[in-house]
Design an enzyme around this catalytic site. Structure first.
Site, short mmCIF file in Angstrom:
data_model
loop_
_atom_site.label_atom_id
_atom_site.label_comp_id
_atom_site.label_asym_id
_atom_site.label_seq_id
_atom_site.Cartn_x
_atom_site.Cartn_y
_atom_site.Cartn_z
N HIS A 115 0.82 -1.22 0.00
CA HIS A 115 0.00 0.00 0.00
C HIS A 115 0.85 1.27 0.00
CE1 HIS A 115 -3.38 -2.45 2.21
NE2 HIS A 115 -3.30 -2.76 0.93
N HIS A 128 -7.21 -0.62 3.74
CA HIS A 128 -6.74 -0.99 2.39
C HIS A 128 -7.18 0.16 1.47
CE1 HIS A 128 -5.87 -5.21 3.59
NE2 HIS A 128 -6.61 -4.79 4.60
C1 FAD Z 1 -0.66 -7.06 -4.78
C2 FAD Z 1 -1.49 -5.91 -4.26
C3 FAD Z 1 -2.55 -6.18 -3.37
C4 FAD Z 1 -3.32 -5.14 -2.88
N1 FAD Z 1 -4.44 -5.44 -2.16
C5 FAD Z 1 -5.32 -4.44 -1.87
C6 FAD Z 1 -6.59 -4.75 -1.32
O1 FAD Z 1 -6.94 -5.91 -1.11
N2 FAD Z 1 -7.42 -3.71 -1.04
C7 FAD Z 1 -7.07 -2.40 -1.26
O2 FAD Z 1 -7.85 -1.51 -0.95
N3 FAD Z 1 -5.87 -2.10 -1.81
C8 FAD Z 1 -5.02 -3.09 -2.14
N4 FAD Z 1 -3.84 -2.79 -2.75
C9 FAD Z 1 -3.48 -1.36 -2.96
C10 FAD Z 1 -4.33 -0.66 -4.01
O3 FAD Z 1 -4.62 -1.53 -5.08
C11 FAD Z 1 -3.56 0.58 -4.50
O4 FAD Z 1 -3.29 1.43 -3.40
C12 FAD Z 1 -4.33 1.42 -5.51
O5 FAD Z 1 -4.89 0.59 -6.49
C13 FAD Z 1 -3.38 2.44 -6.13
O6 FAD Z 1 -4.04 3.16 -7.15
P1 FAD Z 1 -3.25 4.23 -8.02
O7 FAD Z 1 -4.23 4.80 -8.97
O8 FAD Z 1 -2.53 5.15 -7.10
O9 FAD Z 1 -2.12 3.42 -8.78
P2 FAD Z 1 -2.23 2.17 -9.75
O10 FAD Z 1 -3.58 1.57 -9.69
O11 FAD Z 1 -1.07 1.30 -9.47
O12 FAD Z 1 -2.09 2.82 -11.20
C14 FAD Z 1 -0.91 3.32 -11.75
C15 FAD Z 1 -0.90 3.01 -13.24
O13 FAD Z 1 0.05 3.83 -13.89
C16 FAD Z 1 0.79 3.05 -14.80
N5 FAD Z 1 2.09 3.72 -15.01
C17 FAD Z 1 3.08 3.88 -14.10
N6 FAD Z 1 4.10 4.57 -14.63
C18 FAD Z 1 3.76 4.87 -15.89
C19 FAD Z 1 4.41 5.58 -16.96
N7 FAD Z 1 5.61 6.13 -16.80
N8 FAD Z 1 3.77 5.69 -18.14
C20 FAD Z 1 2.53 5.16 -18.31
N9 FAD Z 1 1.88 4.46 -17.34
C21 FAD Z 1 2.48 4.33 -16.15
C22 FAD Z 1 0.87 1.70 -14.13
O14 FAD Z 1 1.20 0.66 -15.02
C23 FAD Z 1 -0.51 1.58 -13.53
O15 FAD Z 1 -1.43 1.02 -14.42
C24 FAD Z 1 -3.02 -3.80 -3.24
C25 FAD Z 1 -1.96 -3.53 -4.11
C26 FAD Z 1 -1.21 -4.57 -4.63
C27 FAD Z 1 -0.11 -4.25 -5.61
#
Ligand code: FAD
Length: 627
Positions: A562, A604
């Site tokens: 996270h 989470h």
């Molecule tokens: C294995 C795992 C289990 C988890 N379990 C839970 C759970 O059960 N419940 C919960 O609430 N949370 C959980 N989390 C955490 C939660 O999923 C994340 O905190 C949340 O999804 C983050 O969202 P975000 O939009 O910040 O980033 P992300 O959803 O990670 O999105 C970022 C996106 O940007 C893309 N990207 C990055 N750099 C670049 C670039 N330079 N150019 C183009 N694209 C790029 C990536 O590929 C990705 O698709 C978990 C996370 C993981 C990894």
């Protein structure tokens, strides 16, 4: 048109993208990015381009099938990052999985859906000075993002008779009853032998002591997150609901002509306009272009944004702070502390000096936070655990077939459907600043999994096991994310240092978690039939003394995956983003993802990210007169 993918507006080759200029460019089709792209493209007069580094999620079984959630880690849909050696973990490096796929981490996470405490959001409102981030103000965004499907509603998948323990949602619970958004949320789709043990143990402890720290709760999402019970999960009709399935694909499939998505492509850096005429105040760097590439040495392409660029690339992948809380993409684009940029050979566009001697930052390090997680496997006296399935490919095939036929059975369920959130004992908070957001926010969490978890060691050939995951959800330790080098741009992994247990408060908190687990597992629901036999795992011959427990912690801790906080929002000059999520000191760039959280959510975080993104979409619409 060799790069045309499944949908007419989903591209795999930058040369196929029909335009060079859009109104908005969203970097990252992850959890937040897909909300932003979908909401902005609701206005047919605005053209939106989303650029995603990773793959298409379509047809990937480990993403779709809830039970296979763990299989995504280390696979092709994971960025597969690791930390630098963690000093307090005997210099072990630990995994940092992040979604490398449409939907981002919402496509590979473990689907637990927790909204956080009322105090969390009210604290964000206070830190930012913006009441729009308060619990009450965000109700409408919460409802916009999620729809609750109780198991009884999806009874064609899991007949209630096969899981009679699932309580119906409380009738007056606003978190459950009013939702009408695209993310599907439900409770355990399939019964599990641990469900009753967890629920009954907490009820029993609460009966014995009404002020028990182990109270039972029917719903963790009411604003008071404390308690044990069923968690909600992002599954609907037996399969994962991600930001791709809930937002992006429906928008693409509805033939939204003003939305284009480019995958397999990384944004390398942001660029300023070719001429400065569009920037009235040339002392403030203005970014309106992204440079993209499909391989480190491959050709570079440019796309420009008339209105703004939204960074939704996650707390690790892009928006890391280089000691000063400046996003990595901005650093790679030449915005940051001059001396640091010059050291890395990056041309300086704007000198943004370091934040030094800031008591808040020096206390917490550099504001990269994650939840430390201690994994303990127990050998148990049961032949119902899921280990036999993990050992038997034929049984797995049978369960998968059942899931494919009608989305029912064990594979419709996530690996962990019961958990508990707790406060630390009051004595442990005397004389220290409480790291939790308030009295309704927890410090500790226990998640229960009905099988061996093979993060450190392979599943033993025989025997039955359960796993307890103890997590500090309000840690004090914080780390940093720094550029390893300017070479390779976003193809080079940054240096990720969580600094786990760097603050001794967290060691004490995890010791308390171990003691709490001993108390919880000593109640009749667990002791009858001598269910727990022994702890298995590294350095686990005895967990009697404090020293033995600390040694066990150092050997068996990872994080809950996270990471947050690397582009924190706030009202101070040193905060990377303001309360409208605009990057301070530059024009044209906003950050909408988990990196803006000023403190780590004591839950989470995916629900927190979705809610943030829903409000952010409205903020963007307001700023561009789209509302
Ligand atoms: C294995 C795992 C289990 C988890 N379990 C839970 C759970 O059960 N419940 C919960 O609430 N949370 C959980 N989390 C955490 C939660 O999923 C994340 O905190 C949340 O999804 C983050 O969202 P975000 O939009 O910040 O980033 P992300 O959803 O990670 O999105 C970022 C996106 O940007 C893309 N990207 C990055 N750099 C670049 C670039 N330079 N150019 C183009 N694209 C790029 C990536 O590929 C990705 O698709 C978990 C996370 C993981 C990894």
């Amino acid at each position: 048109m060799n790069g045309l993918a499944r949908s007419t507006s989903l591209y795999t080759d930058p040369t196929d993208v029909p335009r060079k200029e859009y109104d908005f460019i969203v970097v990252g089709a992850g959890t937040a990015g897909n909300v932003i792209a979908t909401r902005l493209s609701e206005d047919p007069t605005k053209r939106v381009l989303v650029i995603e580094a990773g793959l298409d999620d379509t047809g990937v079984l480990s993403i779709q099938v809830p039970f296979l959630g763990f299989n995504n880690e280390g696979s092709s849909v994971d960025w597969n990052f690791t930390t630098v050696p963690q000093k307090e973990l005997n210099n072990r490096t630990i995994p940092v999985p992040r979604g490398f796929v449409l939907g981002g981490s919402s496509s590979i996470n473990l689907m637990i859906w927790t909204r956080g405490a009322r105090d969390l959001w009210d604290n964000y409102a206070q830190i930012t000075g913006d009441l729009g981030w308060s619990w009450n103000a965000l109700q409408k965004y919460w409802n916009k993002a999620s729809t609750y499907l109780d198991s009884t509603v999806i009874s064609t998948l899991v007949p209630p008779t096969s899981n009679p323990n699932i309580p119906p949602p409380p009738p007056n619970d606003p978190t459950l009853s009013n939702g009408n958004g695209p993310v599907l949320v439900t409770r355990a789709n399939f019964p599990n032998e641990l469900d009753d043990k967890v629920n009954n143990a907490s009820m029993l402890l609460q009966q014995q002591n009404p002020h028990s720290r182990f109270k039972y709760t029917v719903d963790m999402n009411t604003g008071d997150s404390i308690g044990f019970g069923y968690t909600q999960q992002t599954t609907g009709r037996g399969q994962r609901s991600s930001s791709a399935t809930a937002y992006l694909h429906p928008a693409l499939n509805s033939n939204r002509r003003n939305l284009d998505v480019l995958i397999h492509t990384r944004v390398m850096r942001l660029l300023q306009p070719n001429s400065t005429t569009s920037n009235d105040d040339s002392s403030v760097p203005y970014f309106n272009q992204v440079e993209v590439a499909q391989s480190v040495d491959g050709p570079r392409f440019k796309f420009s944004a008339r209105n703004e660029i939204i960074l939704s690339s996650g707390a690790i992948a892009v928006t890391g702070n280089l000691s000063q809380g400046t996003p990595q993409l901005l650093l790679l684009s030449g915005v940051g502390p001059k001396n640091e940029l010059e050291k890395l050979g990056i041309d300086v566009v704007a000198d943004r000096p370091a934040v030094e001697n800031n008591p808040e930052f020096s206390r917490s390090g550099k504001n990269l936070h994650d939840h430390p997680l201690l994994l303990t496997n127990y050998n148990v006296n049961s032949n119902q655990t899921l280990d036999d399935i993990a050992r038997d490919p034929a049984l797995q095939a049978q369960l998968l077939q059942q899931w494919q036929n009608n989305r029912t059975g064990l594979f419709a369920n996530t690996p962990g459907s019961v958990l508990g959130f707790m406060r630390l004992p009051k004595e442990q908070l005397i004389g220290v600043q409480d790291p939790a957001s308030g009295p309704h926010a927890p410090h500790l969490e226990m998640v229960f999994v009905d099988s061996f978890l093979n993060l450190f060691e392979p599943l033993p050939a025989t025997g039955h096991f359960i796993a307890v995951l103890n997590s500090i959800v309000a840690p004090k330790s914080a780390g940093s994310l720094t550029l390893a080098s300017a070479n390779g741009g976003t193809f080079t992994q940054p240096l990720i240092n969580y600094n786990i247990y760097g603050d001794s408060f967290d060691i004490q908190a995890m010791l308390q978690a171990i003691n709490d687990t001993e108390t919880f597992l000593s109640t009749p629901p667990w002791t009858q039939n001598n269910f727990i036999i022994s702890i298995v795992g590294r350095n686990s011959t005895s967990l009697g003394t404090k020293e033995e427990k600390i040694a066990f912690m150092r050997d068996n801790t990872i994080t809950l995956f996270h990471p947050v906080g690397t582009a924190r929002m706030g009202r101070k000059q040193e905060d990377v983003t303001n309360s409208r999520l605009l990057v301070r000191g530059v024009k044209g760039v906003r950050v909408v993802d988990a990196s803006v959280f000023p403190t780590i959510p004591e839950c989470h975080p995916q629900a927190v990210v979705y809610t943030l993104a829903e409000r952010a979409a409205d903020l963007i619409k307001q700023d561009h007169r789209m509302l």
